[in-house]
Each structure stands twice: as structure tokens, then as C-alpha cells.
Design an enzyme around this catalytic site. Structure first.
Site, PDB file in Angstrom:
ATOM      1  N   SER A 271       0.771  -1.244   0.083  1.00 59.63           N
ATOM      2  CA  SER A 271      -0.018   0.046   0.109  1.00 59.63           C
ATOM      3  C   SER A 271       0.731   1.283  -0.070  1.00 59.63           C
ATOM      4  O   SER A 271       0.170   2.340  -0.015  1.00 59.63           O
ATOM      5  CB  SER A 271      -1.192   0.006   1.250  1.00 59.63           C
ATOM      6  OG  SER A 271      -1.928  -0.874   0.879  1.00 59.63           O
TER       7      SER A 271
ATOM      8  N   PHE B 128     -13.076 -14.121  -2.381  1.00 53.82           N
ATOM      9  CA  PHE B 128     -11.646 -13.339  -2.660  1.00 53.82           C
ATOM     10  C   PHE B 128     -10.609 -13.570  -1.712  1.00 53.82           C
ATOM     11  O   PHE B 128      -9.410 -14.234  -2.079  1.00 53.82           O
ATOM     12  CB  PHE B 128     -11.855 -11.768  -2.898  1.00 53.82           C
ATOM     13  CG  PHE B 128     -10.472 -11.086  -3.473  1.00 53.82           C
ATOM     14  CD1 PHE B 128     -10.242 -10.812  -4.809  1.00 53.82           C
ATOM     15  CD2 PHE B 128      -9.374 -10.892  -2.625  1.00 53.82           C
ATOM     16  CE1 PHE B 128      -9.174 -10.331  -5.225  1.00 53.82           C
ATOM     17  CE2 PHE B 128      -8.192 -10.267  -3.060  1.00 53.82           C
ATOM     18  CZ  PHE B 128      -8.088 -10.003  -4.416  1.00 53.82           C
TER      19      PHE B 128
ATOM     20  N   THR C 177      -5.522 -17.956   1.630  1.00 53.76           N
ATOM     21  CA  THR C 177      -5.410 -19.040   2.121  1.00 53.76           C
ATOM     22  C   THR C 177      -4.555 -19.790   1.359  1.00 53.76           C
ATOM     23  O   THR C 177      -4.372 -19.879   0.158  1.00 53.76           O
ATOM     24  CB  THR C 177      -6.747 -19.832   2.062  1.00 53.76           C
ATOM     25  OG1 THR C 177      -7.150 -20.282   0.849  1.00 53.76           O
ATOM     26  CG2 THR C 177      -7.944 -19.199   2.747  1.00 53.76           C
TER      27      THR C 177
ATOM     28  N   TYR D 188     -10.733   2.323   5.827  1.00 53.18           N
ATOM     29  CA  TYR D 188      -9.421   1.981   4.798  1.00 53.18           C
ATOM     30  C   TYR D 188     -10.153   1.270   3.852  1.00 53.18           C
ATOM     31  O   TYR D 188     -10.639  -0.137   4.152  1.00 53.18           O
ATOM     32  CB  TYR D 188      -8.326   1.476   5.628  1.00 53.18           C
ATOM     33  CG  TYR D 188      -7.080   1.422   4.569  1.00 53.18           C
ATOM     34  CD1 TYR D 188      -6.167   2.422   4.664  1.00 53.18           C
ATOM     35  CD2 TYR D 188      -6.896   0.082   3.918  1.00 53.18           C
ATOM     36  CE1 TYR D 188      -4.877   2.432   3.779  1.00 53.18           C
ATOM     37  CE2 TYR D 188      -5.732   0.236   3.276  1.00 53.18           C
ATOM     38  CZ  TYR D 188      -4.922   0.968   3.057  1.00 53.18           C
ATOM     39  OH  TYR D 188      -3.566   0.964   2.328  1.00 53.18           O
TER      40      TYR D 188
ATOM     41  N   ASN E 239      -9.225  -0.669  -0.118  1.00 52.73           N
ATOM     42  CA  ASN E 239      -8.295  -0.829  -1.184  1.00 52.73           C
ATOM     43  C   ASN E 239      -9.024  -0.579  -2.465  1.00 52.73           C
ATOM     44  O   ASN E 239      -8.464   0.012  -3.585  1.00 52.73           O
ATOM     45  CB  ASN E 239      -7.650  -2.029  -1.357  1.00 52.73           C
ATOM     46  CG  ASN E 239      -6.643  -2.308  -0.109  1.00 52.73           C
ATOM     47  OD1 ASN E 239      -5.493  -1.705  -0.223  1.00 52.73           O
ATOM     48  ND2 ASN E 239      -7.026  -3.341   0.680  1.00 52.73           N
TER      49      ASN E 239
ATOM     50  N   GLY F 193       2.709  -0.707   4.032  1.00 52.87           N
ATOM     51  CA  GLY F 193       2.292  -1.432   3.144  1.00 52.87           C
ATOM     52  C   GLY F 193       2.418  -2.920   3.357  1.00 52.87           C
ATOM     53  O   GLY F 193       3.593  -3.340   3.667  1.00 52.87           O
TER      54      GLY F 193
END
Length: 385
Positions: free
Chosen positions: A96, A160, A166, A202, A204, A345
């Protein structure tokens, strides 16, 4: 994709896991020897780097710069199989931290009169943000950049998460290519967190959309604009936007994860298709380049005063102590009262931070090549406190 809170308090693209690994002593170097008398010893930073490895991080690389020069240190290993150490020149996935570069480009475009931060998302991306209560007509570019849009974070989608966070899912999907529009579509399947401008969270997805806005305004990809406007002028030779390239340029170390099982095995996750992060977290860099970037940014070399002021206009980062969020930039008050500006990040196997003082004169950037252990905040406190 799961998220966790780390570093100076911002949520990044990080896995939740834990690992114990043997500690390896740190090594450090100054250009042309020790700092002049009265210079920063970086002893607290070195201690924190060593402690991170003792806590289970495979390896750490860090570089600081101040008025006395540049200091670097490494600890631990860059390759658990061979025992090869980390390098101070290591390139790594910065996650990030990409967001600050994206915000810088958009602010440059505002300075050129090509867009306004108060433009709606709908103006530039008609029909893209809609469904389940999302409405791009009510969301501004500014709200994307400071995370007050309320748009759902695609990394919070359960499917997702199973596909990319995983061990089994990652082994099947690590090389998949995902277009930015696909990531936004995932987010639009969910309700927004709140009405635009009423809170902070926050997401993305905000920065995937910001990258799409850059392309719509300029006719070029956000990656091309970052390269032209930031990377080339600052000569950031270790910095790149890989797109769908699965490898990290050398010199670099391996990256490791335990995914969601703190008692499970360690996986080598070095190679992956970073399109899963897009303009929210795709970039690769090194510590020296990140120091140079944030020093130049806060030192007023990348943005006109008006735009830098806008970038540093912050809102409360709800739920994250001592941290406020500007436009792709965090303001964090450390335990000793010092304020640092920057971003953190993370992405599979890589956790990073880059911060500087408000005048850009004292900076540090560092990376852990594991995403589950170690106290990154203590490295920052060690350097500045």
C-alpha cells in the site's frame, strides 16, 4: 484478501499469521564510516530490527537518511533454504505504499487543472460505482484518496479471501490476472460501509478506482504516469510497477507467509501476479528509493505548496490510535511526540514502512520478508525517538 492493522496504524494488504524463526544479528554500514560526532547512532533502530528477527521475522532490511548521511542495516535471512542474508539493496513488494505515489499523480493533475479533487467519481468513471447502495455521483476523488468514500474494500470479500489468502487458494490462483474493473465489481457486490463523507474506513477499492481515474484523465495507465512523473525525475532505479510480472527484480530476497494458520507451515510466496493489488498495492521498490521519494514529497519537490497542503490535510483514522489520514499519506504521532509522515504496506510475504519528518530531512524505510510477526512500530520509534 484479508487485512490487518500494523506499523504506524494504517490497514494494509497483509496476511494474519505467526511464525517463530531463529534470530540473526544485525549488520549495519555508514557511507565512508561512522557518522560525524553528534550524529544519530541508530542504536534504537538496530535493536528493534534485531528484535523483529528474534520474534520470528525471517529477515529485515532498513535504510535511514538524515543530515549526517545514510545508514543501513540488515538482520536475519533473505532465503530460509540457503541461509543467504538480506541485502541493504534488496528490492521488495511495497504493497500500500503504492497509494502515496497514486495520490501524488492525481494531485499533480489537479495542479495542472486537468481535474478537481471535488469531481465526482461518476464524472470520470460513469456507471462504474453503482449497486447495493454505492453511488459514484455522491463520491468525490478526494474521498477516494482519504478513505471517506464508504466504498466496500474488495479484499474483504469472502470468495476473494479464500482464493488469495488461504494456502490452497493461493496455490491455485497466485498467477491469475485480475483487471481493475474486476476488483471494483467484487466490491460492488456488497453494501457500502457508510454514506460518503460521514466516516472513515480504509478500502483498497478506493485506490483501484483512483488508478482508473488517472487513466481516464491522461489516456495512460497509472503506472506509466507514476513512472513519468515520479520515478524518472527522482531516478528511483530500484522502483517499478510490475503489472502482471510475477517475479521481483534482483537483488531481492524470498518472501514468506503462514497465511491464516499460526501453527502451520511456512510458504514461499515470492512469485505472484500483483494485479490482485493493482493501483492499491502493486509496486516494487527498495529502502533507499522510498527514503528519496518521501523526502522529496514532504520537502516540496514533487507538488506545489497548495497540493502538498491538500495532501497533508487529514481526517481522523477511526480506530487507529495517534494516526490521521491525508490523501495517500498518514500523519502519525509517535510515543515521544514526534510526528512522521508516510505510509505502510503489505502483500503476501512482505511488510514495509516508509516515513519521514514533516520537512523531509529525516527518513527511514524498511521491509520484513514475512507478513506475520515482528513489531514494525518499534523500528520507527527506535529511529525517531
Amino acid at each position: 484478501m484479508r487485512v490487518r492493522t500494523t506499523l504506524v496504524g494504517a490497514t494494509a494488504l497483509l496476511l494474519t499469521a505467526a511464525l517463530a524463526a531463529p534470530a540473526v544479528a544485525a549488520t549495519g554500514a555508514h557511507p565512508a564510516g561512522a557518522h560525524p560526532a553528534g550524529g544519530h547512532s541508530h542504536a534504537g533502530t538496530r535493536k528493534a530490527v534485531e528484535a523483529a528477527v528474534a520474534a520470528g521475522v525471517p529477515g529485515v532490511t532498513a535504510t535511514a537518511r538524515d543530515g549526517h548521511g545514510t545508514w543501513s542495516a540488515t538482520a536475519g535471512v533473505g532465503d530460509r533454504r540457503t541461509g543467504a542474508p538480506r541485502s541493504t539493496a534488496d528490492r521488495y513488494r511495497v504493497g500500500s505504499i503504492t497509494k502515496t505515489f497514486v495520490a501524488t499523480v492525481l494531485l499533480r493533475l489537479e495542479a495542472e487543472g486537468r481535474l478537481s479533487l471535488d469531481d465526482t467519481v461518476e464524472k470520470w468513471l460513469p456507471g462504474v460505482v453503482q449497486g447495493h447502495g454505492h453511488d459514484g455521483r455522491r463520491i468525490t476523488v478526494r474521498q477516494l484518496l482519504n478513505h471517506t468514500s464508504g466504498i466496500f474494500d474488495y479484499t474483504g470479500d469472502a470468495d476473494f479471501g479464500r482464493a488469495f489468502f488461504t494456502a490452497d487458494g493461493f496455490s491455485r490462483h497466485r498467477y491469475d490476472t485480475l483487471a481493475p474493473g474486476e476488483l471494483v465489481t467484487i466490491a460492488m457486490k456488497h453494501e457500502p460501509y457508510f454514506a460518503p463523507g460521514t466516516s472513515w474506513k480504509y478500502s483498497n477499492t478506493n485506490y483501484v478506482l483512483a488508478g482508473m481515474v488517472i487513466e481516464k484523465v491522461t489516456g495512460h495507465s497509472y503506472a506509466a504516469e507514476i513512472e513519468r512523473r515520479v520515478i524518472a525525475p527522482l531516478r528511483l532505479r530500484g522502483t517499478s510497477l510490475p503489472g502482471t510480472r510475477i517475479t521481483v527484480p534482483r537483488p531481492s530476497s524470498r518472501a514468506y507467509s503462514k497465511f491464516l494458520d499460526p501453527t502451520g507451515p511456512v510458504y514461499d510466496v515470492t512469485t505472484l501476479n500483483p494485479s490482485l493489488a493493482s493501483s492499491a498495492g502493486e509496486m516494487i521498490s527498495d529502502s533507499a528509493d522510498l527514503d528519496r521519494f518521501y523526502s522529496a514529497l514532504l520537502g516540496g519537490k514533487l507538488l506545489p505548496p497548495k497540493q502538498l497542503k491538500e495532501m497533508k490535510t487529514t481526517v481522523e483514522a477511526t480506530g487507529i490510535p495517534n494516526t490521521r489520514y491525508g490523501l495517500g499519506l498518514m500523519d502519525t504521532r509517535l510515543t515521544c511526540g514526534v510526528h512522521v509522515w508516510g505510509h505502510n504496506g503489505g502483500i503476501h510475504g512482505s511488510a514495509s514502512s516508509a516515513v519521514t519528518t514533516a520537512d523531509g530531512r529525516h527518513a527511514i524505510a524498511f521491509n520484513f520478508n514475512g507478513d506475520w510477526a515482528g513489531d514494525m512500530q518499534s523500528v520507527i520509534d527506535g529511529e525517531f525517538c
